[in-house]
Design a protein around this motif. Structure first.
Motif, PDB file in Angstrom:
ATOM      1  N   UNK A  10       0.813  -1.219   0.000  1.00  0.00           N
ATOM      2  CA  UNK A  10       0.000   0.000   0.000  1.00  0.00           C
ATOM      3  C   UNK A  10       0.844   1.266   0.000  1.00  0.00           C
ATOM      4  N   UNK A  15      -0.628  -4.893  -7.507  1.00  0.00           N
ATOM      5  CA  UNK A  15      -1.448  -4.555  -8.678  1.00  0.00           C
ATOM      6  C   UNK A  15      -2.753  -3.905  -8.231  1.00  0.00           C
ATOM      7  N   UNK A  16      -3.368  -4.482  -7.200  1.00  0.00           N
ATOM      8  CA  UNK A  16      -4.630  -3.923  -6.700  1.00  0.00           C
ATOM      9  C   UNK A  16      -4.379  -2.519  -6.152  1.00  0.00           C
ATOM     10  N   UNK A  17      -3.318  -2.391  -5.365  1.00  0.00           N
ATOM     11  CA  UNK A  17      -2.994  -1.094  -4.770  1.00  0.00           C
ATOM     12  C   UNK A  17      -2.735  -0.062  -5.878  1.00  0.00           C
ATOM     13  N   UNK A  18      -2.062  -0.482  -6.923  1.00  0.00           N
ATOM     14  CA  UNK A  18      -1.733   0.427  -8.022  1.00  0.00           C
ATOM     15  C   UNK A  18      -3.004   0.967  -8.670  1.00  0.00           C
ATOM     16  N   UNK A  19      -3.942   0.039  -8.950  1.00  0.00           N
ATOM     17  CA  UNK A  19      -5.183   0.439  -9.622  1.00  0.00           C
ATOM     18  C   UNK A  19      -5.935   1.474  -8.789  1.00  0.00           C
ATOM     19  N   UNK A  20      -6.008   1.226  -7.487  1.00  0.00           N
ATOM     20  CA  UNK A  20      -6.757   2.163  -6.633  1.00  0.00           C
ATOM     21  C   UNK A  20      -6.030   3.497  -6.477  1.00  0.00           C
ATOM     22  N   UNK A  21      -4.710   3.422  -6.387  1.00  0.00           N
ATOM     23  CA  UNK A  21      -3.957   4.693  -6.273  1.00  0.00           C
ATOM     24  C   UNK A  21      -4.128   5.521  -7.534  1.00  0.00           C
ATOM     25  N   UNK A  27      -6.630   5.452  -9.605  1.00  0.00           N
ATOM     26  CA  UNK A  27      -7.996   6.001  -9.663  1.00  0.00           C
ATOM     27  C   UNK A  27      -8.131   7.174  -8.698  1.00  0.00           C
ATOM     28  N   UNK A  28      -7.496   7.049  -7.527  1.00  0.00           N
ATOM     29  CA  UNK A  28      -7.591   8.111  -6.524  1.00  0.00           C
ATOM     30  C   UNK A  28      -6.929   9.396  -7.015  1.00  0.00           C
ATOM     31  N   UNK A  29      -5.947   9.242  -7.887  1.00  0.00           N
ATOM     32  CA  UNK A  29      -5.219  10.421  -8.362  1.00  0.00           C
ATOM     33  C   UNK A  29      -6.057  11.277  -9.306  1.00  0.00           C
ATOM     34  N   UNK A  88      -1.022   9.006  -2.665  1.00  0.00           N
ATOM     35  CA  UNK A  88      -1.140  10.441  -2.905  1.00  0.00           C
ATOM     36  C   UNK A  88      -1.249  11.187  -1.578  1.00  0.00           C
ATOM     37  N   UNK A 114     -14.131  -0.100  -9.875  1.00  0.00           N
ATOM     38  CA  UNK A 114     -13.424  -0.066  -8.587  1.00  0.00           C
ATOM     39  C   UNK A 114     -14.392   0.196  -7.439  1.00  0.00           C
ATOM     40  N   UNK A 160      -7.124   4.670   3.018  1.00  0.00           N
ATOM     41  CA  UNK A 160      -5.697   4.571   2.704  1.00  0.00           C
ATOM     42  C   UNK A 160      -5.409   5.101   1.293  1.00  0.00           C
ATOM     43  N   UNK A 161      -6.166   4.615   0.332  1.00  0.00           N
ATOM     44  CA  UNK A 161      -5.827   4.950  -1.058  1.00  0.00           C
ATOM     45  C   UNK A 161      -6.513   6.215  -1.569  1.00  0.00           C
ATOM     46  N   UNK A 162      -7.749   6.436  -1.166  1.00  0.00           N
ATOM     47  CA  UNK A 162      -8.493   7.561  -1.743  1.00  0.00           C
ATOM     48  C   UNK A 162      -8.358   8.829  -0.892  1.00  0.00           C
ATOM     49  N   UNK A 190      -7.106  -6.000   0.525  1.00  0.00           N
ATOM     50  CA  UNK A 190      -6.378  -6.067  -0.753  1.00  0.00           C
ATOM     51  C   UNK A 190      -6.431  -7.478  -1.321  1.00  0.00           C
ATOM     52  N   UNK A 199     -12.163  -7.524 -11.016  1.00  0.00           N
ATOM     53  CA  UNK A 199     -10.888  -6.815 -11.037  1.00  0.00           C
ATOM     54  C   UNK A 199      -9.864  -7.566 -11.891  1.00  0.00           C
ATOM     55  N   UNK A 257      -7.847  -6.154 -15.079  1.00  0.00           N
ATOM     56  CA  UNK A 257      -6.394  -6.244 -15.278  1.00  0.00           C
ATOM     57  C   UNK A 257      -6.088  -6.816 -16.656  1.00  0.00           C
TER      58      UNK A 257
END
Lengths: 173, 202
Positions: free
Chosen positions: A17, A45-51, A53-55, B6, B135, B153-155, B182, B191, B195
């Motif tokens: 993460x 890979x999962x973390x990458x996709x969500x990061x 999208x969050x960007x 981010x 997602x 965490x991510x968003x 995860x 998902x 991919x």
């Protein structure tokens, strides 16, 4: 081996993460564990996709304006506002008070019952004593004349009629 | 390729100190300070509400409900996590309640015209909109606690310690939820298909 993997799960997740490095110990485990080696790219890979999208989160077409929000807040009942009262502590305190009061109440009721039972027992004992003292007398009371003296004799009816001198009638006025 | 998480600014150009000052005033009951806070956080909050619901109208409703909730419970905010994350966690919980209540995808049932209002903006390509929808669906399929941790965490870009403070649990628990979240996401067929498709496009 699986137990070893469990030890490093959290670290694998953190690493995936945050794109952080694994510790030496975890890295050594991953080198020797095919399961964890396969897991890392999956998680990344999962973390990458969500990061990713969050960007680039999109903007909605409609927006909530400050006046609209203030209007909604004005309609919110004041009593529903959290005024910082520590409700948990208040509830816990109230529960303790209720427990103490109900405990005292229960104790009082119990004590009363015990007292009543003791009193009833005493009463019963007293009655029994009176009964035992007088019943045989009443049952077996008779008089005899012996040697010119009138005697009042009493004995227990059921216990072999052993008479005993209760009263010397002659001595009575 | 590893993207760093981010570092989400609460409000561009405004320091956290200024935000905490406004929070302090709002906690004392200043509706004006609360309104100012909302204005500062509004762009980010709209994005998050839109991401969670996938629909402009629902996003506004969700945001309004969330802000009312925030106003009621602002005194509980202790500054251990960022204000934006704290509000996002309330928003995520509220949205999860919506989903639980209706047991369906928010976009499909709450608003029958959702597809229309979800038409991607010029900045948002069709492909991006589709990715976001996918997602979101995957996140919605997670158990509530894992979903909150992954989302924050991510968003919201919150640290593990900040999430632990919000969720009132240990950092270890947060890490464990993150891992299982995860892992569950990685096993989701949707998902995996995504991919494959994105791999094929590349």
């Amino acid at each position: 081996m699986k137990q070893d993997c469990e030890r490093f799960l959290e670290e694998l997740a953190t690493s995936a993460s945050a794109a952080a490095e694994l510790s030496n110990e975890a890295a050594a485990h991953v080198r020797n564990c095919a399961r964890c080696r396969a897991k890392i790219p999956e998680l990344k890979a999962v973390a990458y996709v969500h990061r990713a999208a969050a960007a680039k989160l999109a903007e909605p077409k409609r927006r909530l304006g400050r006046p609209q929000l203030e209007g909604a807040l004005a309609n919110t009942h004041w009593a529903t506002r959290d005024f910082g009262v520590p409700w948990r502590a208040v509830l816990a305190g109230a529960a303790v008070v209720v427990l103490i009061i109900s405990g005292a109440f229960a104790h009082r009721i119990f004590q009363r019952r015990v007292d009543r039972a003791a009193q009833a027992e005493r009463e019963q004992g007293r009655r029994q004593a009176v009964q035992e003292a007088f019943e045989p007398t009443m049952l077996a009371l008779h008089h005899e004349v012996e040697g010119g003296r009138e005697l009042l004799l009493a004995g227990t009816a059921g216990v072999g009629m052993r008479p005993y001198r209760l009263k010397d009638a002659a001595s009575e006025p | 390729v590893d993207l760093p998480v981010k570092d989400v600014e609460t409000a561009p150009g405004i320091s956290e100190e200024e935000i905490l000052r406004l929070v302090g005033l709002a906690q004392e009951g200043s509706a004006d300070a609360f309104g100012r806070l909302f204005e500062l956080l509004s762009p980010k909050l709209h994005q998050h509400a839109f991401f969670l619901t996938g629909d402009s109208n629902n996003a506004v409703d969700l945001l309004q409900e969330t802000m009312i909730e925030v106003w009621k419970h602002l005194r509980r905010f202790d500054g251990r996590a960022r204000l934006l994350t704290w509000i996002c966690s309330i928003m995520a919980h509220r949205h999860y309640d919506w989903i639980r209540r209706w047991r369906v995808r928010a976009t499909a049932v709450i608003n029958p015209h959702a597809a229309e209002s979800y038409a991607p903006s010029p900045e948002e390509t069709v492909e991006q909109a589709e990715t976001t929808r996918l997602l979101r669906e995957c996140l919605d399929d997670l158990p509530a606690k894992q979903r909150t941790v992954v989302y924050l965490r991510f968003y919201a870009g919150e640290s593990l310690e900040g999430i632990a403070a919000i969720a009132q649990c240990s950092v270890g628990t947060v890490k464990s939820r993150l891992f299982h979240g995860l892992e569950r996401l990685a096993r989701m067929r949707k998902l995996k298909e995504f991919h494959l498709h994105s791999g094929a496009r590349r």
